[in-house]
Motif scaffolding. Structure first.
Motif, PDB file in Angstrom:
ATOM      1  N   TYR A 120       0.827  -1.202   0.000  1.00  0.00           N
ATOM      2  CA  TYR A 120       0.000   0.000   0.000  1.00  0.00           C
ATOM      3  C   TYR A 120       0.863   1.254   0.000  1.00  0.00           C
ATOM      4  O   TYR A 120       0.526   2.253  -0.654  1.00  0.00           O
ATOM      5  CB  TYR A 120      -0.922  -0.013   1.219  1.00  0.00           C
ATOM      6  N   SER A 160       3.850   1.431  -1.347  1.00  0.00           N
ATOM      7  CA  SER A 160       4.404   1.524  -2.694  1.00  0.00           C
ATOM      8  C   SER A 160       3.396   2.152  -3.651  1.00  0.00           C
ATOM      9  O   SER A 160       3.742   3.039  -4.450  1.00  0.00           O
ATOM     10  CB  SER A 160       4.801   0.142  -3.204  1.00  0.00           C
ATOM     11  N   GLY A 161       2.154   1.707  -3.578  1.00  0.00           N
ATOM     12  CA  GLY A 161       1.123   2.281  -4.441  1.00  0.00           C
ATOM     13  C   GLY A 161       0.894   3.746  -4.155  1.00  0.00           C
ATOM     14  O   GLY A 161       0.698   4.547  -5.081  1.00  0.00           O
ATOM     15  N   TRP A 170       3.734   5.701  -5.740  1.00  0.00           N
ATOM     16  CA  TRP A 170       3.505   5.811  -7.184  1.00  0.00           C
ATOM     17  C   TRP A 170       2.502   6.922  -7.479  1.00  0.00           C
ATOM     18  O   TRP A 170       2.742   7.773  -8.341  1.00  0.00           O
ATOM     19  CB  TRP A 170       2.964   4.493  -7.724  1.00  0.00           C
ATOM     20  N   LEU A 230      -1.875   5.052 -10.393  1.00  0.00           N
ATOM     21  CA  LEU A 230      -2.376   4.015  -9.489  1.00  0.00           C
ATOM     22  C   LEU A 230      -2.874   2.800 -10.267  1.00  0.00           C
ATOM     23  O   LEU A 230      -2.635   1.650  -9.875  1.00  0.00           O
ATOM     24  CB  LEU A 230      -3.497   4.585  -8.627  1.00  0.00           C
ATOM     25  N   PHE A 259       0.083   0.932 -11.548  1.00  0.00           N
ATOM     26  CA  PHE A 259       0.689   0.195 -10.439  1.00  0.00           C
ATOM     27  C   PHE A 259      -0.069  -1.109 -10.187  1.00  0.00           C
ATOM     28  O   PHE A 259       0.536  -2.157  -9.936  1.00  0.00           O
ATOM     29  CB  PHE A 259       0.687   1.060  -9.178  1.00  0.00           C
ATOM     30  N   ALA A 260      -1.406  -1.046 -10.268  1.00  0.00           N
ATOM     31  CA  ALA A 260      -2.214  -2.255 -10.079  1.00  0.00           C
ATOM     32  C   ALA A 260      -1.907  -3.285 -11.165  1.00  0.00           C
ATOM     33  O   ALA A 260      -1.785  -4.485 -10.883  1.00  0.00           O
ATOM     34  CB  ALA A 260      -3.698  -1.896 -10.088  1.00  0.00           C
ATOM     35  N   GLN A 303       1.404  -4.957 -10.429  1.00  0.00           N
ATOM     36  CA  GLN A 303       1.346  -5.903  -9.322  1.00  0.00           C
ATOM     37  C   GLN A 303       0.624  -7.197  -9.698  1.00  0.00           C
ATOM     38  O   GLN A 303       0.904  -8.252  -9.127  1.00  0.00           O
ATOM     39  CB  GLN A 303       0.644  -5.256  -8.121  1.00  0.00           C
TER      40      GLN A 303
END
Length: 258
Positions: free
Chosen positions: A4, A6-7, A10, A224, A227-228, A231
């Motif tokens: 969280y 890290s996100g 970003w 975001l 980033f998802a 991941q």
């Protein structure tokens, strides 16, 4: 680093970049004709942002489906190993015991050796394939000491479950190797996000602070989502990683069985 956090980094980093860019454009750019750009720029922004949103949604849905498919595949693979052992109980005591030993070793290999490699996205090495071959040979070479059809049927079922384990393992490793988002898709995602973030700087009519907030919010949201996607690329690592719980439960079940 926490996922969280890290996100959030970003998102905040992209928001800062977008906000600074918007500020510099409004501070040092020319305001002449900016209001007249709204109609034309708005139409272009609608098309580009819409296409980018569709691409992002398509990639995210595909990755979410891949994670669920990976979880189902693991349950199938672990269940097939258990089914092999149960079907092999009808073989001779020596063959049945050998099948149980190889099955337990295979599950331990997946949990102890392969899973850390899969979590890191590395190539899967170890004796997994060899153990499945040994399992297949052990069942095939086992003699049936009675003419009853039941025992021949159980032997065939054990062979079939070995094949099912092999196929599920193949899908798991293939999903690891080919599950990443391609370079071309990443190029379209990143470049489309940058263009979608820059286009609002052509709009006019808003106050500077309002404009900075709008652009920074847009940039943070796009970052975001990217980033998802990053991941979710590896279903065995990252935020939504699948854990080897099915294999651990199968191994525990075999060890507790008489």
């Amino acid at each position: 680093m926490n996922i969280y956090l890290s996100g959030l980094l970003w998102m905040l980093g992209a928001a800062v970049v977008g906000g600074v860019t918007a500020y510099l454009v409004r501070r040092f750019g020319r305001d002449e004709g900016r209001l007249d750009n709204n109609d034309a720029a708005g139409q272009v922004f609608t098309i580009i942002s819409g296409l980018h949103a569709v691409l992002v949604a398509f990639v995210l849905i595909s990755l979410f489906d891949a994670v669920h498919a990976a979880r189902d595949g693991l349950r199938q693979e672990a269940g097939s190993v258990i089914a092999v052992v149960w079907a092999a109980d009808s073989l001779s005591e020596q063959a049945s015991q050998r099948v149980r030993e190889i099955s337990e070793s295979y599950l331990e290999t997946v949990i102890r050796q392969e899973w850390p490699q899969m979590r890191a996205g590395d190539e899967v090495t170890g004796p997994g394939w060899t153990q499945l071959q040994q399992l297949h040979h052990t069942i095939n070479d086992a003699a049936i000491e009675t003419d009853e059809e039941y025992y021949a049927t159980q032997k065939s079922e054990a062979v079939r479950q070995v094949l099912a384990t092999y196929q599920a393992r193949e899908e798991r490793i293939t999903r690891l190797v080919h599950g990443d988002v391609g370079a071309v898709v990443w190029f379209a995602l990143v470049l489309g996000g940058v263009i979608a973030m820059l286009l609002p700087n052509l709009f006019g009519g808003t106050k500077m602070m309002t404009h900075v907030v709008i652009v920074s919010t847009l940039a943070g949201t796009i970052a975001l989502l990217l980033f998802a996607i990053h991941q979710l690329q590896n279903p065995f690592g990252g935020a939504a990683r699948v854990e080897p719980e099915a294999f651990e439960a199968a191994l525990e079940r075999l060890r507790q069985a008489p």
